[in-house]
Design a protein around this motif. Sequence first.
Motif, PDB file in Angstrom:
ATOM      1  N   GLN A  64      57.308  19.918  26.359  1.00 46.93           N
ATOM      2  CA  GLN A  64      57.573  19.690  27.774  1.00 46.93           C
ATOM      3  C   GLN A  64      57.124  20.828  28.690  1.00 46.93           C
ATOM      4  OE1 GLN A  64      58.854  16.635  28.674  1.00 46.93           O
ATOM      5  NE2 GLN A  64      58.635  16.268  26.483  1.00 46.93           N
ATOM      6  N   TYR A  65      57.156  22.062  28.183  1.00 53.48           N
ATOM      7  CA  TYR A  65      56.917  23.240  29.025  1.00 53.48           C
ATOM      8  C   TYR A  65      55.870  24.149  28.388  1.00 53.48           C
ATOM      9  CZ  TYR A  65      61.201  21.821  31.352  1.00 53.48           C
ATOM     10  OH  TYR A  65      62.157  21.112  32.039  1.00 53.48           O
ATOM     11  N   VAL A  88      60.224  27.692  34.010  1.00 53.01           N
ATOM     12  CA  VAL A  88      61.231  26.851  33.355  1.00 53.01           C
ATOM     13  C   VAL A  88      62.507  26.939  34.208  1.00 53.01           C
ATOM     14  CG1 VAL A  88      62.598  26.537  31.264  1.00 53.01           C
ATOM     15  CG2 VAL A  88      60.192  27.204  31.095  1.00 53.01           C
TER      16      VAL A  88
END
Length: 119
Positions: A64-65, A88
């Motif tokens: 996701q990041y 984040v």
Amino acid sequence: MPYPWIDAYCLSKKGVVKDYKEEWEATRYQVGGKMFAMQGGDKEGNPIFTLKLPPDFGRFLRQQYPDIVPGYYMNKEHWNSLFLQGAVPDDLVREMIDKAYETVLRSLPKRVQRDIEEG
């Protein structure tokens, strides 16, 4: 630097001890004598925060990041590094710290867990 609250948040957890490991040039956070997080830098000097997370959660976060990568100089299955100059969200970083702390706390003998939780 983003996340100026990381140190205080880690230290707010029951039984956490902080030390500085000179050879690694890193600050370590431990519970029950076992490390759950470490703040240091990569070989280029970029600040990173490395946490021990359940493998499935770590893999999900890395997908996701882009600022979350396999643990720098650590076991890639259990450890994940967060580039502190990244983007984040704070809430997710807190969740990562919570999970890292709980992961290590729950791996300790029941008696040690009880002493920490009651301490």
